[in-house]
Design an enzyme around this catalytic site. Sequence first.
Site, mmCIF file in Angstrom:
data_model
loop_
_atom_site.group_PDB
_atom_site.id
_atom_site.type_symbol
_atom_site.label_atom_id
_atom_site.label_comp_id
_atom_site.label_asym_id
_atom_site.label_seq_id
_atom_site.Cartn_x
_atom_site.Cartn_y
_atom_site.Cartn_z
ATOM 1 N N CYS A 1 -3.423 -0.603 -3.465
ATOM 2 C CA CYS A 1 -4.127 -0.090 -2.296
ATOM 3 C C CYS A 1 -3.519 1.228 -1.814
ATOM 4 O O CYS A 1 -2.338 1.490 -2.044
ATOM 5 C CB CYS A 1 -4.100 -1.133 -1.170
ATOM 6 S SG CYS A 1 -2.492 -1.883 -0.878
ATOM 7 N N CYS B 1 0.805 -1.214 0.000
ATOM 8 C CA CYS B 1 0.000 0.000 0.000
ATOM 9 C C CYS B 1 0.847 1.276 0.000
ATOM 10 O O CYS B 1 1.878 1.337 0.664
ATOM 11 C CB CYS B 1 -0.937 -0.005 1.204
ATOM 12 S SG CYS B 1 -2.055 -1.419 1.200
#
Length: 249
Positions: free
Chosen positions: A155, A74
């Site tokens: 993400c 992420c």
Amino acid sequence: TALITLILCLSLGLTVVSRNITSTFFSRCEKFNEYDCKKVWDAFQQAYVNKDPCKVPVEAYDPLIAAAPFKPQCNRMMFWSKTKDVVHGFTEKRDCFVTLEDTLLGSVLDGLTWCGKEGSKDTNTTGCPGWSDCENNTVRSFWIRASAAFADVACGNVTAMLNGSINTPFNPTSIFASVEVPRFIASRVKNLNVVMVIQKNNISNCTDPSLKNLRQSIDTGITFSCKDVSESRIQECGSKPEIACGACW
Ligand code: N1C
């Protein structure tokens, strides 16, 4: 002895044909510790060996992706379209972003050409169909499948470098537009941050109409931003570790 000689010659022939891709695959793979390279190689081969190189569907690579799944990273994932050299020139020097080529599958197959042949166990690295010669070709189907799996785990803050020196920086036919962007989902991805790479003779920038299409095609709930950044600034950030990743642009 004739039989043994024949077997030796055949295996030698096979080795000569596929030695380069086999050794490149394994030497690149072995830099990643947490994977069983033989397993990954077998899963890779089953996708295209003994097949017409124009009849390898994207799904043929599903077992390969399952053998070496992508891990979400992420806020560090970097996508690109027509900016490969700038992106990798930067990511090679700085540990700010992760591209598909930094993952096991992306790195072992980057820059390679391979295909099989009906009725043969060989892997060829020449005489394979080109990117646009037929739709379901061995190499193209791999990059579509791998890009889809990489985008599926995107993400947080996602970055994409697009090229300001071409007419349509966000091109609907690119893998970025057709495979990756549609897989960014608001429940995982917060922002899509485009870095438009500006060279001396740029012909487009963040105001390009194709960027409006991008903004409109992303999932509602994902915020969008675009920043024009000169290529020299990207290179400067690559060579100056004292500049924090977040302060590059
Ligand atoms: O069609 P593109 O760009 O938009 O594809 C790039 C996009 C990136 O975000 C990557 O995640 O798709 C992924 N990707 C690769 O990682 C990759 N490595 C090497 C797609 N293609 C990749 N290649 C080769 O680059 C591939 O063989 C094909 O020839 C090009 C596509 O790149 P592009 O047109 O600049």
